[in-house]
Scaffold this motif. Structure first.
Motif, PDB file in Angstrom:
ATOM      1  N   ASN A   1      30.332 -50.367 121.450  1.00  0.00           N
ATOM      2  CA  ASN A   1      31.663 -49.201 120.748  1.00  0.00           C
ATOM      3  C   ASN A   1      30.491 -47.994 120.105  1.00  0.00           C
ATOM      4  OD1 ASN A   1      31.784 -52.374 119.601  1.00  0.00           O
ATOM      5  ND2 ASN A   1      30.056 -52.986 119.296  1.00  0.00           N
ATOM      6  N   CYS A   2      31.514 -47.466 119.811  1.00  0.00           N
ATOM      7  CA  CYS A   2      30.854 -46.243 118.935  1.00  0.00           C
ATOM      8  C   CYS A   2      30.446 -46.795 117.745  1.00  0.00           C
ATOM      9  CB  CYS A   2      32.979 -45.178 119.175  1.00  0.00           C
ATOM     10  SG  CYS A   2      32.825 -45.109 120.959  1.00  0.00           S
ATOM     11  N   VAL A   3      29.882 -45.208 117.279  1.00  0.00           N
ATOM     12  CA  VAL A   3      29.209 -46.010 115.752  1.00  0.00           C
ATOM     13  C   VAL A   3      29.429 -44.326 114.926  1.00  0.00           C
ATOM     14  CG1 VAL A   3      26.600 -45.186 116.662  1.00  0.00           C
ATOM     15  CG2 VAL A   3      27.600 -46.546 114.531  1.00  0.00           C
ATOM     16  N   ILE A   4      29.617 -44.701 113.457  1.00  0.00           N
ATOM     17  CA  ILE A   4      29.105 -43.429 112.539  1.00  0.00           C
ATOM     18  C   ILE A   4      27.697 -43.752 112.046  1.00  0.00           C
ATOM     19  CG2 ILE A   4      31.000 -41.801 111.175  1.00  0.00           C
ATOM     20  CD1 ILE A   4      32.802 -42.525 112.467  1.00  0.00           C
ATOM     21  N   LEU A   5      26.893 -43.170 112.117  1.00  0.00           N
ATOM     22  CA  LEU A   5      25.839 -43.252 111.367  1.00  0.00           C
ATOM     23  C   LEU A   5      25.764 -42.664 109.665  1.00  0.00           C
ATOM     24  CD1 LEU A   5      23.609 -42.958 114.279  1.00  0.00           C
ATOM     25  CD2 LEU A   5      24.428 -45.098 113.274  1.00  0.00           C
ATOM     26  N   ARG A   6      25.603 -42.950 109.189  1.00  0.00           N
ATOM     27  CA  ARG A   6      25.329 -42.350 107.626  1.00  0.00           C
ATOM     28  C   ARG A   6      23.889 -42.939 106.796  1.00  0.00           C
ATOM     29  NH1 ARG A   6      23.892 -40.630 102.367  1.00  0.00           N
ATOM     30  NH2 ARG A   6      24.811 -38.948 101.355  1.00  0.00           N
ATOM     31  N   GLY A   7      22.729 -41.859 107.360  1.00  0.00           N
ATOM     32  CA  GLY A   7      21.329 -42.567 106.696  1.00  0.00           C
ATOM     33  C   GLY A   7      21.342 -41.428 105.644  1.00  0.00           C
ATOM     34  N   GLY A   8      19.858 -42.513 105.117  1.00  0.00           N
ATOM     35  CA  GLY A   8      19.721 -41.436 103.965  1.00  0.00           C
ATOM     36  C   GLY A   8      19.566 -39.981 103.778  1.00  0.00           C
ATOM     37  N   SER A   9      19.573 -39.807 102.889  1.00  0.00           N
ATOM     38  CA  SER A   9      19.443 -38.360 102.764  1.00  0.00           C
ATOM     39  C   SER A   9      17.791 -37.837 103.210  1.00  0.00           C
ATOM     40  CB  SER A   9      19.875 -37.923 101.797  1.00  0.00           C
ATOM     41  OG  SER A   9      19.269 -37.841 100.118  1.00  0.00           O
ATOM     42  N   ASP A  10      16.866 -38.721 102.431  1.00  0.00           N
ATOM     43  CA  ASP A  10      14.961 -39.168 102.092  1.00  0.00           C
ATOM     44  C   ASP A  10      15.082 -38.598 104.128  1.00  0.00           C
ATOM     45  OD1 ASP A  10      15.537 -40.856 102.759  1.00  0.00           O
ATOM     46  OD2 ASP A  10      14.749 -42.005 101.547  1.00  0.00           O
ATOM     47  N   ALA A  11      15.760 -39.513 104.985  1.00  0.00           N
ATOM     48  CA  ALA A  11      15.323 -38.748 106.466  1.00  0.00           C
ATOM     49  C   ALA A  11      16.475 -38.381 107.228  1.00  0.00           C
ATOM     50  CB  ALA A  11      15.816 -40.485 107.032  1.00  0.00           C
ATOM     51  N   PHE A  12      16.711 -37.451 106.296  1.00  0.00           N
ATOM     52  CA  PHE A  12      18.014 -36.763 107.185  1.00  0.00           C
ATOM     53  C   PHE A  12      17.809 -35.834 108.276  1.00  0.00           C
ATOM     54  CE2 PHE A  12      20.829 -32.859 107.656  1.00  0.00           C
ATOM     55  CZ  PHE A  12      22.701 -33.052 107.538  1.00  0.00           C
ATOM     56  N   GLY A  13      15.992 -35.285 108.229  1.00  0.00           N
ATOM     57  CA  GLY A  13      15.512 -33.757 109.125  1.00  0.00           C
ATOM     58  C   GLY A  13      15.549 -34.824 110.677  1.00  0.00           C
TER      59      GLY A  13
ATOM     60  N   PRO B   1      30.674 -40.128 126.555  1.00  0.00           N
ATOM     61  CA  PRO B   1      30.872 -38.981 125.739  1.00  0.00           C
ATOM     62  C   PRO B   1      30.170 -38.925 124.751  1.00  0.00           C
ATOM     63  CG  PRO B   1      32.959 -40.971 125.274  1.00  0.00           C
ATOM     64  CD  PRO B   1      32.021 -41.266 127.127  1.00  0.00           C
ATOM     65  N   GLU B   2      29.986 -38.036 123.586  1.00  0.00           N
ATOM     66  CA  GLU B   2      28.891 -37.557 123.115  1.00  0.00           C
ATOM     67  C   GLU B   2      28.516 -38.345 121.842  1.00  0.00           C
ATOM     68  OE1 GLU B   2      26.202 -33.910 123.450  1.00  0.00           O
ATOM     69  OE2 GLU B   2      27.767 -33.319 124.349  1.00  0.00           O
ATOM     70  N   ASP B   3      29.793 -37.873 121.471  1.00  0.00           N
ATOM     71  CA  ASP B   3      31.042 -38.746 120.387  1.00  0.00           C
ATOM     72  C   ASP B   3      30.770 -40.047 119.822  1.00  0.00           C
ATOM     73  OD1 ASP B   3      30.820 -36.671 118.463  1.00  0.00           O
ATOM     74  OD2 ASP B   3      32.692 -36.144 119.849  1.00  0.00           O
ATOM     75  N   ALA B   4      30.446 -40.880 120.804  1.00  0.00           N
ATOM     76  CA  ALA B   4      30.150 -42.592 120.759  1.00  0.00           C
ATOM     77  C   ALA B   4      29.005 -42.726 119.972  1.00  0.00           C
ATOM     78  CB  ALA B   4      29.550 -43.161 122.435  1.00  0.00           C
ATOM     79  N   ILE B   5      28.286 -41.792 119.917  1.00  0.00           N
ATOM     80  CA  ILE B   5      27.677 -41.718 118.486  1.00  0.00           C
ATOM     81  C   ILE B   5      27.167 -40.279 117.665  1.00  0.00           C
ATOM     82  CG2 ILE B   5      24.643 -41.697 117.736  1.00  0.00           C
ATOM     83  CD1 ILE B   5      24.549 -43.033 120.610  1.00  0.00           C
ATOM     84  N   GLN B   6      27.553 -40.593 116.631  1.00  0.00           N
ATOM     85  CA  GLN B   6      27.796 -39.103 115.795  1.00  0.00           C
ATOM     86  C   GLN B   6      26.730 -39.454 114.212  1.00  0.00           C
ATOM     87  OE1 GLN B   6      31.794 -37.453 115.390  1.00  0.00           O
ATOM     88  NE2 GLN B   6      31.911 -39.529 115.589  1.00  0.00           N
ATOM     89  N   LEU B   7      25.954 -38.984 113.696  1.00  0.00           N
ATOM     90  CA  LEU B   7      25.074 -38.810 112.541  1.00  0.00           C
ATOM     91  C   LEU B   7      26.343 -38.321 111.694  1.00  0.00           C
ATOM     92  CD1 LEU B   7      23.037 -39.374 111.041  1.00  0.00           C
ATOM     93  CD2 LEU B   7      21.753 -37.021 111.333  1.00  0.00           C
ATOM     94  N   VAL B   8      26.604 -38.200 110.746  1.00  0.00           N
ATOM     95  CA  VAL B   8      26.787 -37.671 109.245  1.00  0.00           C
ATOM     96  C   VAL B   8      26.465 -36.222 108.932  1.00  0.00           C
ATOM     97  CG1 VAL B   8      28.311 -37.338 106.892  1.00  0.00           C
ATOM     98  CG2 VAL B   8      28.100 -40.054 108.599  1.00  0.00           C
ATOM     99  N   ALA B   9      26.909 -35.601 108.976  1.00  0.00           N
ATOM    100  CA  ALA B   9      26.171 -34.006 109.113  1.00  0.00           C
ATOM    101  C   ALA B   9      26.685 -33.560 107.227  1.00  0.00           C
ATOM    102  CB  ALA B   9      26.729 -32.946 110.439  1.00  0.00           C
ATOM    103  N   THR B  10      25.826 -34.000 107.327  1.00  0.00           N
ATOM    104  CA  THR B  10      26.186 -33.914 105.446  1.00  0.00           C
ATOM    105  C   THR B  10      25.658 -34.721 104.121  1.00  0.00           C
ATOM    106  OG1 THR B  10      27.433 -33.592 103.266  1.00  0.00           O
ATOM    107  CG2 THR B  10      28.384 -35.058 104.643  1.00  0.00           C
ATOM    108  N   THR B  11      25.049 -34.523 103.237  1.00  0.00           N
ATOM    109  CA  THR B  11      24.026 -35.605 102.261  1.00  0.00           C
ATOM    110  C   THR B  11      24.965 -36.382 101.728  1.00  0.00           C
ATOM    111  OG1 THR B  11      23.108 -33.678 101.783  1.00  0.00           O
ATOM    112  CG2 THR B  11      21.731 -35.169 102.769  1.00  0.00           C
ATOM    113  N   ASP B  12      26.232 -35.311 101.364  1.00  0.00           N
ATOM    114  CA  ASP B  12      27.142 -35.352  99.698  1.00  0.00           C
ATOM    115  C   ASP B  12      27.531 -37.074 100.048  1.00  0.00           C
ATOM    116  OD1 ASP B  12      29.713 -35.548  98.161  1.00  0.00           O
ATOM    117  OD2 ASP B  12      29.785 -33.283  98.941  1.00  0.00           O
ATOM    118  N   ARG B  13      27.616 -37.572  99.370  1.00  0.00           N
ATOM    119  CA  ARG B  13      28.028 -39.195  98.792  1.00  0.00           C
ATOM    120  C   ARG B  13      28.813 -39.024  99.000  1.00  0.00           C
ATOM    121  NH1 ARG B  13      23.946 -42.441  95.921  1.00  0.00           N
ATOM    122  NH2 ARG B  13      21.718 -41.250  95.770  1.00  0.00           N
TER     123      ARG B  13
END
Length: 426
Positions: free
Chosen positions: A151-163, A182-194
């Motif tokens: 699978n590919c995954v889009i990760l949206r972690g908590g703002s407290d652990a963003f770094g 492809p690197e885009d198989a794993i992506q982290l949401v690059a914003t803490t905007d809800r």
């Protein structure tokens, strides 16, 4: 790491672009050989170790900011990384790399009287969105298990652990690149905007096939209420340890102490202790002494308070996941009452009986309808790594699809393959 995310776009536009890239990467990941996925996972583990200084520095910054913001001690414990925890994270990814690849597995094979040959074959789900809080190790676990299952995954972690999550994701993507995926198989949401969460819950124009929330009750509740795609739920861990009349005294003390105090901030931590009335006078005092010596606050019903001084428990205590050194204690008249208490107040997560009576153990295993039910073992074994899954996405507490620790197998589905020789249906 270039996440290819222009900073001037709205969160909704950013998320739609991420979804499109994940969907584009899904074909390559699905069609990659098991050896290629294993090579990528091994490379990820190496890159996590190589990036240890950057990851730990980012985590130090996350910890300092979160402590200043008043994050609770239990959440700070979940957030914290140190060299040992980072090595455990890399080792878990290595474990996943060494697991058998299940894609293409023939789950069932049969031939119909008309000659049609039918097979049920395991396949990936596609693109998975994972929304989680605090724990940066989820970033590595989720990335590794999603790749193992194709699978590919889009990760949206908590703002407290963003770094922390950003640095870990860099390492994971470096491993993908090294293996030619492809690197885009794993992506982290690059914003803490809800607003990014709301966009994910919409399904990103069909890009996301399933959402997995991993966090507190409010997060899971929002996902369940708003998601427009299937959800694999991980509810709160209101876990119980029940001391039966035939419990071994030494085991009763050691198991309760470990189940509550090993790490109080994990979902497998016991939150309610049930003790059979027949042994409460004998066993509650040493259990209470061991717990309070480690700094655990006890909140009990009237019967428990009559044996050991403690705070009075309220109705709300039986329904609370403390994630802290607090334990509610109830004296029950029988195994039937223990099972009934768990059915009424439990979350279907993890529950244990301590007993030397095999019949009682089997009855508990049969009647307690939780994702994980144990005999004479700490509830803190509610962990995918301890099950041999090399990590977990979470503990599934629903009744559809995956239950218990969700490893790579829980992130697959299946299709039917039918081979004929010209059959037409009469």
């Amino acid at each position: 790491m270039n996440m290819h995310v222009p900073t001037t776009d709205t969160p909704e536009a950013l998320m739609l672009a991420m979804g499109a890239r994940a969907r584009a990467a899904a074909k390559a990941v699905r069609e990659a050989s098991a050896q290629t996925r294993s090579a990528a996972l091994s490379a990820m583990a190496r890159h996590i170790r190589a990036a240890a200084p950057a990851i730990l520095a980012a985590n130090d910054a996350d910890m300092a900011r979160s402590a200043a913001d008043g994050l609770s001690p239990s959440m700070l414990d979940r957030l914290k990384l140190d060299p040992a925890r980072l090595e455990a994270m890399a080792a878990a990814v290595e474990d996943v790399a060494g697991q058998p690849d299940q894609l293409g597995e023939v789950m069932k094979d049969w031939t119909r009287p008309n000659g049609l040959h039918m097979q049920r074959v395991r396949i990936p789900i596609g693109v998975i969105g994972i929304i989680y809080e605090s724990r940066p190790n989820v970033t590595a676990d989720a990335g590794a298990l999603c790749l193992r299952s194709g699978n590919c995954v889009i990760l949206r972690g908590g703002s407290d652990a963003f770094g922390s999550s950003t640095e870990i994701t860099k390492a994971l993507r470096a491993g993908l690149k090294e293996a030619g995926l492809p690197e885009d198989a794993i992506q982290l949401v690059a914003t803490t905007d809800r607003a990014a969460v709301g966009a994910m819950l919409s399904g990103l124009d069909g890009a996301i096939d399933m959402i997995i929330p991993r966090g507190g009750k409010s997060l899971v509740g929002r996902v369940q209420a708003e998601a427009r795609v299937p959800v694999l739920s991980h509810l709160e861990g209101i876990c119980h340890t029940y001391i039966h009349t035939e419990a071994n005294a030494s085991k009763a003390v050691s198991l309760t102490l470990n189940a509550k105090m090993r790490r109080t901030g994990v979902c497998g931590s016991t939150e309610t202790l049930l003790i059979d009335a027949a042994v409460a006078q004998t066993l509650l005092p040493p259990i209470a002494e061991a717990l309070t010596a480690k700094g655990c606050e006890l909140r009990g019903d009237a019967a428990a308070q009559a044996i050991v001084p403690m705070t009075a428990a309220t109705e709300e205590d039986w329904r609370t996941e403390y994630l802290a050194p607090i334990l509610s204690v109830a004296i029950v008249p029988s195994i039937e009452a223990a099972v009934a208490h768990i059915a009424r107040y439990g979350s279907g997560h993890t529950d244990c009986i301590v007993t030397e009576d095999q019949a009682a153990a089997e009855r508990f295993l049969h009647e307690v309808d939780s994702a994980i039910v144990l005999v004479n073992a700490s509830t803190q074994y509610a962990d995918g790594g301890e099950f041999g899954f090399g990590g977990e996405i979470g503990i599934g507490t629903g009744r559809l699809h995956a239950r218990g620790p969700v490893g790579a197998e829980g992130l697959t589905t299946y299709k039917y393959v039918v081979r004929g020789s010209g059959q037409t249906r009469p």
